[in-house]
Design an enzyme around this catalytic site. Structure first.
Site, PDB file in Angstrom:
ATOM      1  N   ASP A  49       5.196   4.382   9.730  1.00 28.76           N
ATOM      2  CA  ASP A  49       5.422   3.008   9.293  1.00 28.76           C
ATOM      3  C   ASP A  49       6.189   3.002   8.126  1.00 28.76           C
ATOM      4  OD1 ASP A  49       4.521   0.048  10.042  1.00 28.76           O
ATOM      5  OD2 ASP A  49       4.417   0.448   7.769  1.00 28.76           O
ATOM      6  N   TYR A  54      10.435  -0.117   0.769  1.00 30.14           N
ATOM      7  CA  TYR A  54       9.687   1.067   0.471  1.00 30.14           C
ATOM      8  C   TYR A  54      10.808   2.009  -0.084  1.00 30.14           C
ATOM      9  CZ  TYR A  54       5.840  -0.632   3.379  1.00 30.14           C
ATOM     10  OH  TYR A  54       4.891  -1.501   4.119  1.00 30.14           O
ATOM     11  N   LYS A  79      10.638  -2.496   8.658  1.00 26.72           N
ATOM     12  CA  LYS A  79      10.681  -4.100   8.426  1.00 26.72           C
ATOM     13  C   LYS A  79      11.899  -4.660   7.544  1.00 26.72           C
ATOM     14  CE  LYS A  79       5.936  -2.639   7.876  1.00 26.72           C
ATOM     15  NZ  LYS A  79       5.852  -1.584   6.990  1.00 26.72           N
ATOM     16  N   HIS A 112       9.076  -8.803   7.437  1.00 32.57           N
ATOM     17  CA  HIS A 112       7.979  -8.300   6.568  1.00 32.57           C
ATOM     18  C   HIS A 112       7.000  -9.323   6.131  1.00 32.57           C
ATOM     19  CE1 HIS A 112       7.491  -4.423   3.822  1.00 32.57           C
ATOM     20  NE2 HIS A 112       6.300  -5.154   3.841  1.00 32.57           N
TER      21      HIS A 112
HETATM   22  P1  NDP Z   1      -4.365   2.441   2.216  1.00 33.06           P
HETATM   23  O1  NDP Z   1      -5.192   1.564   2.402  1.00 33.06           O
HETATM   24  O2  NDP Z   1      -3.589   3.135   3.366  1.00 33.06           O
HETATM   25  O3  NDP Z   1      -4.708   3.348   0.999  1.00 33.06           O
HETATM   26  C1  NDP Z   1      -3.962   4.431   0.582  1.00 33.06           C
HETATM   27  C2  NDP Z   1      -4.468   5.024  -0.683  1.00 33.06           C
HETATM   28  O4  NDP Z   1      -5.781   5.645  -0.404  1.00 33.06           O
HETATM   29  C3  NDP Z   1      -3.622   6.072  -1.480  1.00 33.06           C
HETATM   30  O5  NDP Z   1      -3.839   5.912  -3.016  1.00 33.06           O
HETATM   31  C4  NDP Z   1      -4.252   7.493  -0.986  1.00 33.06           C
HETATM   32  O6  NDP Z   1      -4.102   8.195  -2.106  1.00 33.06           O
HETATM   33  C5  NDP Z   1      -5.648   7.126  -0.890  1.00 33.06           C
HETATM   34  N1  NDP Z   1      -6.108   7.647   0.136  1.00 33.06           N
HETATM   35  C6  NDP Z   1      -5.709   7.969   1.503  1.00 33.06           C
HETATM   36  N2  NDP Z   1      -6.634   8.656   2.371  1.00 33.06           N
HETATM   37  C7  NDP Z   1      -7.522   8.858   1.368  1.00 33.06           C
HETATM   38  C8  NDP Z   1      -8.541   9.718   1.927  1.00 33.06           C
HETATM   39  N3  NDP Z   1      -8.941  10.600   2.909  1.00 33.06           N
HETATM   40  N4  NDP Z   1      -9.534   9.855   0.830  1.00 33.06           N
HETATM   41  C9  NDP Z   1      -9.285   9.357  -0.358  1.00 33.06           C
HETATM   42  N5  NDP Z   1      -8.381   8.442  -0.732  1.00 33.06           N
HETATM   43  C10 NDP Z   1      -7.334   8.355   0.410  1.00 33.06           C
HETATM   44  O7  NDP Z   1      -3.045   1.622   1.459  1.00 33.06           O
HETATM   45  P2  NDP Z   1      -1.606   1.267   1.713  1.00 33.06           P
HETATM   46  O8  NDP Z   1      -1.297  -0.003   0.910  1.00 33.06           O
HETATM   47  O9  NDP Z   1      -0.567   2.372   1.746  1.00 33.06           O
HETATM   48  O10 NDP Z   1      -1.393   1.047   3.424  1.00 33.06           O
HETATM   49  C11 NDP Z   1      -1.207   1.651   4.146  1.00 33.06           C
HETATM   50  C12 NDP Z   1       0.084   1.298   4.876  1.00 33.06           C
HETATM   51  O11 NDP Z   1       0.449  -0.092   5.591  1.00 33.06           O
HETATM   52  C13 NDP Z   1       1.394   1.522   3.824  1.00 33.06           C
HETATM   53  O12 NDP Z   1       1.496   2.770   3.462  1.00 33.06           O
HETATM   54  C14 NDP Z   1       2.499   0.863   4.513  1.00 33.06           C
HETATM   55  O13 NDP Z   1       3.103   1.449   5.525  1.00 33.06           O
HETATM   56  C15 NDP Z   1       1.624  -0.475   5.223  1.00 33.06           C
HETATM   57  N6  NDP Z   1       1.775  -1.627   4.293  1.00 33.06           N
HETATM   58  C16 NDP Z   1       2.376  -2.785   4.964  1.00 33.06           C
HETATM   59  C17 NDP Z   1       2.379  -3.794   4.141  1.00 33.06           C
HETATM   60  C18 NDP Z   1       2.916  -5.154   4.864  1.00 33.06           C
HETATM   61  O14 NDP Z   1       3.156  -6.134   4.025  1.00 33.06           O
HETATM   62  N7  NDP Z   1       3.272  -5.191   6.107  1.00 33.06           N
HETATM   63  C19 NDP Z   1       1.660  -4.022   2.804  1.00 33.06           C
HETATM   64  C20 NDP Z   1       0.976  -2.995   2.602  1.00 33.06           C
HETATM   65  C21 NDP Z   1       1.053  -1.745   3.202  1.00 33.06           C
HETATM   66  P3  NDP Z   1      -3.049   9.382  -1.710  1.00 33.06           P
HETATM   67  O15 NDP Z   1      -1.537   9.271  -1.287  1.00 33.06           O
HETATM   68  O16 NDP Z   1      -2.979  10.077  -3.269  1.00 33.06           O
HETATM   69  O17 NDP Z   1      -3.882  10.562  -0.962  1.00 33.06           O
END
Ligand code: NDP
Length: 274
Positions: A49, A54, A79, A112
Site C-alpha cells: 500500500d 508518500y 492513491k 486519498h
Molecule cells: P501503523 O499503525 O502500521 O504503525 C506503524 C508504526 O508501528 C511504526 O512506527 C512501526 O515502526 C511500528 N511497528 C510496526 N510493527 C510493529 C511491531 N510488530 N512491534 C512494534 N512496533 C511496530 O501505522 P501507519 O500510519 O504506518 O499505517 C499503516 C499504513 O496505512 C501506512 O503505512 C499507509 O500505507 C496506510 N495509511 C493510510 C492513510 C490514509 O490516509 N489512507 C493514513 C495513514 C496510513 P518501525 O517501522 O520502526 O517498525
C-alpha cells in the site's frame, strides 16, 4: 475470513485482494523502502500500500521488479493526493504513479481524502481509468458515511474499498456496518495506532495467552473482523512478526473485549476537519 498471508478477499467487482499487506507511509524512498518491500515479499506478503503523497513509489516499483515475483501475483495500491484532485489532474496523477511504480496497471487506486467540492470529479476520473482497463479496482479513503452517501448518489461504479483509520481505539462501528451493507470492503490504516497501542494491558494479557505480541493480537482482530490490514514497518523482524498471525484464533469473548477498548480516538486527522 482469510486463513493465510496470501489469502484473498473478494471485492464487489469480483477482483481478489490480499487481506493483509505492507503499508509504506513515512518510509523513505530509495534503500529504506526497497529493503522493507523486499523483506515483505520474501516473507510472503503479496500486497503493498503506497500513495503519491508518500513519495516512495519509485522504490516500491524497484523492489517489486527486483523481486522476481510475476506482477500479476502482487497487489499494488496507490492513491491520488489532495492537490492532484479534479478530473484532469487525477488522470495525470495516475500516469505519474504508474511511471514511478514502473508498471502499466494498478490493482487498486484510491481517492486519498474526500476533498470538499472535488472528490466527485476525482472519482469520475477513477471511473474513466477503470473503464479503460488500467486499474483492477477503484475506491476511496477517509470517507465518512456522509461522504459515501454523497458519492453513491452520483457514481456509476461503486467504490470497492474504503481505507480508513481503524484500530481498537477507533472501531468505526457505524461506518463498518454501512460499508458491509453497501458491499464496500473496509481496510484499516494505522492498524497499530502508529505504535501507540502496544502497551495496552488487555491486549498484552490476550497476547500472553497465545504467546503473541500486542501487534499480532490487533492484526488478528482485524482479520477476524473481515477488515483488510496494512501494518507498516521498516524492520525485517517486525515485518515477519506482523504476518505471523495465521496459527491462532481469538475467541468470541476476546473479540468482544477488544471491541470494548474503543474510545473513538484518532491518531490522524478527522476527515471532516482535514
Ligand atoms: P501503523 O499503525 O502500521 O504503525 C506503524 C508504526 O508501528 C511504526 O512506527 C512501526 O515502526 C511500528 N511497528 C510496526 N510493527 C510493529 C511491531 N510488530 N512491534 C512494534 N512496533 C511496530 O501505522 P501507519 O500510519 O504506518 O499505517 C499503516 C499504513 O496505512 C501506512 O503505512 C499507509 O500505507 C496506510 N495509511 C493510510 C492513510 C490514509 O490516509 N489512507 C493514513 C495513514 C496510513 P518501525 O517501522 O520502526 O517498525
Amino acid at each position: 475470513m482469510i486463513s493465510s498471508l496470501d489469502g484473498k478477499v473478494v471485492l464487489n467487482n469480483g477482483v481478489e485482494m490480499p487481506g493483509f499487506g505492507l503499508g509504506v507511509y513515512k518510509v523513505e524512498d530509495g534503500n529504506q523502502v526497497v529493503r522493507a518491500v523486499r523483506a515483505a515479499i520474501e516473507s510472503g506478503y503479496r500486497h503493498i500500500d503506497t500513495a503519491s503523497f508518500y513519495d516512495n513509489e519509485r522504490g516500491v516499483g524497484k523492489a517489486v521488479s527486483e523481486s522476481g515475483i510475476p506482477r500479476e501475483e502482487l497487489f499494488i495500491t496507490s492513491k491520488v493526493w489532495n492537490d492532484q484532485q479534479g478530473y484532469d489532474l487525477t488522470l495525470r496523477a495516475f500516469e505519474d504513479s504508474l511511471e514511478k511504480l514502473g508498471t502499466d496497471y494498478l490493482d487498486l487506486y484510491l481517492v486519498h481524502w474526500p476533498v470538499s467540492g472535488k472528490f466527485k470529479e476525482t472519482y469520475r476520473a477513477l471511473e474513466k481509468i477503470y473503464e479503460d482497463g488500467r486499474v483492477r479496482a477503484i475506491g476511496v479513503s477517509n470517507f465518512h458515511i456522509h461522504h459515501l452517501e454523497d458519492l453513491l448518489v452520483d457514481c456509476n461504479i461503486k467504490p470497492a474499498v474504503n481505507q480508513v483509520e481503524y484500530h481498537p481505539h477507533l472501531t468505526q462501528v457505524e461506518l463498518k456496518a454501512f460499508c458491509e451493507k453497501e458491499n464496500i470492503q473496509m481496510e484499516a490504516w494505522s492498524p497499530l495506532k502508529r505504535g501507540r497501542l502496544l502497551d495496552e494491558p488487555t491486549l498484552k494479557e490476550i497476547g500472553e495467552k497465545y504467546g503473541k505480541s500486542v501487534a499480532q493480537i490487533i492484526l488478528r482482530w482485524d482479520i477476524q473482523n473481515q477488515v483488510i490490514t496494512i501494518p507498516k514497518s521498516i524492520k525485517e523482524e517486525r515485518i515477519r512478526e506482523n504476518a505471523d498471525i495465521f496459527d491462532f484464533e481469538l475467541t468470541k469473548e476476546e473479540m468482544t473485549k477488544i471491541d470494548g477498548l474503543n474510545i473513538n480516538e484518532r491518531s490522524g486527522s478527522n476527515p471532516d476537519d482535514f
